[in-house]
Design a protein around this motif. Structure first.
Motif, PDB file in Angstrom:
ATOM      1  N   LEU A  75       0.855  -1.180   0.000  1.00 39.43           N
ATOM      2  CA  LEU A  75       0.000   0.000   0.000  1.00 39.43           C
ATOM      3  C   LEU A  75       0.895   1.235   0.000  1.00 39.43           C
ATOM      4  N   PHE A  76       0.607   2.185  -0.881  1.00 41.86           N
ATOM      5  CA  PHE A  76       1.434   3.376  -1.011  1.00 41.86           C
ATOM      6  C   PHE A  76       0.588   4.629  -0.834  1.00 41.86           C
ATOM      7  N   LYS A  77       1.089   5.551  -0.040  1.00 43.42           N
ATOM      8  CA  LYS A  77       0.512   6.888   0.056  1.00 43.42           C
ATOM      9  C   LYS A  77       1.543   7.816  -0.569  1.00 43.42           C
ATOM     10  N   VAL A  87       3.642  -2.661   3.905  1.00 39.02           N
ATOM     11  CA  VAL A  87       3.699  -3.989   3.298  1.00 39.02           C
ATOM     12  C   VAL A  87       3.023  -4.956   4.268  1.00 39.02           C
ATOM     13  N   ILE A  88       2.093  -5.726   3.752  1.00 41.88           N
ATOM     14  CA  ILE A  88       1.399  -6.724   4.554  1.00 41.88           C
ATOM     15  C   ILE A  88       1.720  -8.089   3.973  1.00 41.88           C
ATOM     16  N   ASN A  89       2.354  -8.931   4.777  1.00 46.91           N
ATOM     17  CA  ASN A  89       2.661 -10.302   4.366  1.00 46.91           C
ATOM     18  C   ASN A  89       1.806 -11.243   5.202  1.00 46.91           C
ATOM     19  N   ILE A  90       1.275 -12.265   4.575  1.00 44.37           N
ATOM     20  CA  ILE A  90       0.545 -13.269   5.345  1.00 44.37           C
ATOM     21  C   ILE A  90       1.243 -14.619   5.192  1.00 44.37           C
ATOM     22  N   TYR A  91       1.245 -15.356   6.283  1.00 40.98           N
ATOM     23  CA  TYR A  91       1.914 -16.652   6.327  1.00 40.98           C
ATOM     24  C   TYR A  91       0.897 -17.733   6.682  1.00 40.98           C
ATOM     25  N   VAL A 114       0.036 -12.582  10.272  1.00 38.30           N
ATOM     26  CA  VAL A 114       0.112 -11.348   9.489  1.00 38.30           C
ATOM     27  C   VAL A 114       1.310 -10.533   9.972  1.00 38.30           C
ATOM     28  N   GLU A 115       2.138 -10.133   9.010  1.00 37.80           N
ATOM     29  CA  GLU A 115       3.318  -9.320   9.315  1.00 37.80           C
ATOM     30  C   GLU A 115       3.195  -7.978   8.600  1.00 37.80           C
ATOM     31  N   TYR A 116       3.564  -6.909   9.292  1.00 35.85           N
ATOM     32  CA  TYR A 116       3.514  -5.567   8.720  1.00 35.85           C
ATOM     33  C   TYR A 116       4.910  -4.970   8.668  1.00 35.85           C
TER      34      TYR A 116
END
Length: 155
Positions: A75-77, A87-91, A114-116
């Motif tokens: 996601l960019f602003k 950045v959202i990573n899911i495992y 969920v990692e941010y």
């Protein structure tokens, strides 16, 4: 050329604007047809200039971009001076490209799977050129609801 030429479909959807662009250069329909036939390189250059004008106009108005893959969301602003990124990573076996996977993330943003990652950087190049590059790599222009939602969660 600063960006890339608009596609045929984009030109077709902007035919009135392109006609106005040509008219602003004192080129009427008859002359445009003649240029296309006799001087295709000049026609190509006019199309390139128009494409750059359109892209610059669109990119200047962009405030948010999103890029989805099955396990990651970027996601960019896009401010004037720098770009902020979440950045959202899911495992898990969840696929973010599916409705179910996306809804799972929205319902479980604090899940341990969920990692941010969060950061910001100044633009290395001109702002619009960098945003164009992100779009060419698969990002989509958004209204920013997702960025703001996760920004609040991370604050």
């Amino acid at each position: 050329m600063k960006y890339r030429q608009l596609t045929k479909e984009q030109f077709e959807s902007l035919h009135e604007e392109f006609a106005q662009f040509l008219a602003s250069q004192s080129i009427d329909v008859k002359e445009w047809k003649q240029i296309k036939e006799e001087k295709p390189h000049v026609a190509e250059e006019e199309m390139n200039v128009f494409s750059d004008v359109v892209w610059d106009d669109v990119l200047t108005k962009v405030n948010y971009l999103e890029h989805f893959s099955s396990k990651t969301i970027n996601l960019f602003k896009c401010d004037k001076e720098k770009v902020h990124r979440i950045v959202i990573n899911i495992y898990t076996n969840t696929d973010l490209l599916t409705k179910e996977g996306y809804e799972w993330l929205l319902k479980n943003p604090q899940d341990k799977a969920v990692e941010y990652l969060k950061g910001a950087k100044k633009y290395d190049l001109e702002r619009n050129v960098e945003l164009f590059d992100l779009i060419e790599k698969g990002s989509n222009i958004s209204k920013g609801q997702l960025f703001e939602y996760f920004q609040k969660i991370l604050s």
